[in-house]
Enzyme design. Structure first.
Site, short mmCIF file in Angstrom:
data_model
loop_
_atom_site.label_atom_id
_atom_site.label_comp_id
_atom_site.label_asym_id
_atom_site.label_seq_id
_atom_site.Cartn_x
_atom_site.Cartn_y
_atom_site.Cartn_z
N GLY A 14 146.90 138.62 49.51
CA GLY A 14 145.59 139.20 49.28
C GLY A 14 145.20 140.26 50.28
O GLY A 14 144.05 140.68 50.35
N LYS A 15 146.19 140.73 51.05
CA LYS A 15 145.93 141.74 52.08
C LYS A 15 145.38 143.03 51.48
O LYS A 15 144.44 143.63 52.03
CB LYS A 15 147.24 142.00 52.84
CG LYS A 15 147.21 143.13 53.84
CD LYS A 15 148.46 143.13 54.70
CE LYS A 15 149.74 143.05 53.91
NZ LYS A 15 149.98 144.21 53.05
N THR A 16 145.96 143.48 50.37
CA THR A 16 145.51 144.73 49.76
C THR A 16 144.10 144.59 49.21
O THR A 16 143.28 145.52 49.31
CB THR A 16 146.49 145.17 48.66
OG1 THR A 16 147.78 145.38 49.24
CG2 THR A 16 146.03 146.47 48.00
N LYS A 32 148.18 153.78 53.43
CA LYS A 32 149.34 152.89 53.48
C LYS A 32 150.52 153.77 53.83
O LYS A 32 151.01 154.53 53.00
CB LYS A 32 149.56 152.22 52.12
CG LYS A 32 150.82 151.39 52.04
CD LYS A 32 150.51 149.94 51.86
CE LYS A 32 151.77 149.11 51.70
NZ LYS A 32 151.48 147.70 51.54
N GLU A 98 146.90 149.99 56.09
CA GLU A 98 147.51 148.75 55.63
C GLU A 98 149.00 148.74 55.90
O GLU A 98 149.72 149.67 55.54
CB GLU A 98 147.27 148.55 54.14
CG GLU A 98 147.82 147.22 53.63
CD GLU A 98 147.65 147.01 52.14
OE1 GLU A 98 148.20 146.01 51.63
OE2 GLU A 98 146.99 147.84 51.48
N ALA A 100 152.73 146.35 55.65
CA ALA A 100 153.45 145.76 54.51
C ALA A 100 153.95 144.38 54.91
O ALA A 100 154.62 144.24 55.95
CB ALA A 100 154.63 146.64 54.11
N GLY A 101 153.63 143.37 54.10
CA GLY A 101 154.10 142.03 54.42
C GLY A 101 153.57 141.55 55.76
O GLY A 101 152.39 141.72 56.07
#
Length: 206
Positions: A14-16, A32, A98, A100-101
């Site tokens: 749910g980071k994005t 990003k 943002e 990644a992972g």
């Protein structure tokens, strides 16, 4: 001026969605730097759809990689070499960046996201699940960041309420609990903005 890195304890937590909510609340620019996997659309597309920010506030990725893999491997399969020096922070503010992972995802064979965050010297928001396993994953994430001198701004939880897990992470991690984004029956700009306003204090991001 306000700028944050949003990272996660894992992929698909749910980071994005949180980044979209934060960008919308701050009316920030969103970036990003490396997008891995394009078949289901880019994370920037999700943020554009959910955040309510102007299209001009969605900044282009430095690298767009076709495979939904760790950037180092996705770049190799695309015949590219990621140069961390090209991942320079945009000057726009407010800014939400943002990753990644998780923080130890390799950007290259020698550099992780946590290493890149350290060069940016921005406060990092850790997005974490609320359920089983989150204490270990979140505390490890916080340790990895602090080992590199990265400032942890706090933890933003996503999922159903779990007060003990959330409190334990905040106490043992020596960090603040920023709030919790609940599961939404309809993922759309208005419900997301309302949920963020109800569960987070914007003053924590000022």
């Amino acid at each position: 001026m306000t700028a944050y890195v949003v990272t996660g304890t894992d992929t698909g937590i749910g980071k994005t969605v949180f980044a979209a909510a934060l960008a919308g609340a701050l009316d920030a620019h969103y970036w990003k730097p490396v997008q891995s996997g394009l078949e289901d659309g880019a994370d920037a597309d999700t943020v554009a759809r959910l955040s309510g920010i102007a299209a001009s506030h969605i900044l282009p990725e430095t690298y767009r990689l076709t495979q939904p893999l760790s950037p180092h491997r996705a770049a190799e399969l695309d015949g590219l070499t990621i140069d961390p020096a090209r991942l320079e922070l945009p000057q726009h503010r407010p800014l939400v960046v943002e990753g990644a992972g998780g923080v130890l995802v390799p950007v290259t064979r020698d550099v992780t996201y946590a290493d890149v965050f350290a060069t940016w010297a921005l406060p990092v928001i850790v997005v974490a699940r609320t359920g089983l396993g989150t204490i270990n994953h979140t505390l490890l994430t916080i340790e990895a960041l602090r080992a590199r001198g990265v400032t942890v701004h706090g933890v933003a939880f996503v999922g159903d309420a779990n007060p003990d897990n959330e409190a334990t992470i905040a106490t043992m991690g020596g960090t603040r609990r920023l709030g919790r984004l609940p599961r939404l029956p309809v993922l759309a700009p208005a419900p997301l903005a309302a949920a963020f306003a109800a569960h987070f204090d914007l003053a924590d991001f000022a």
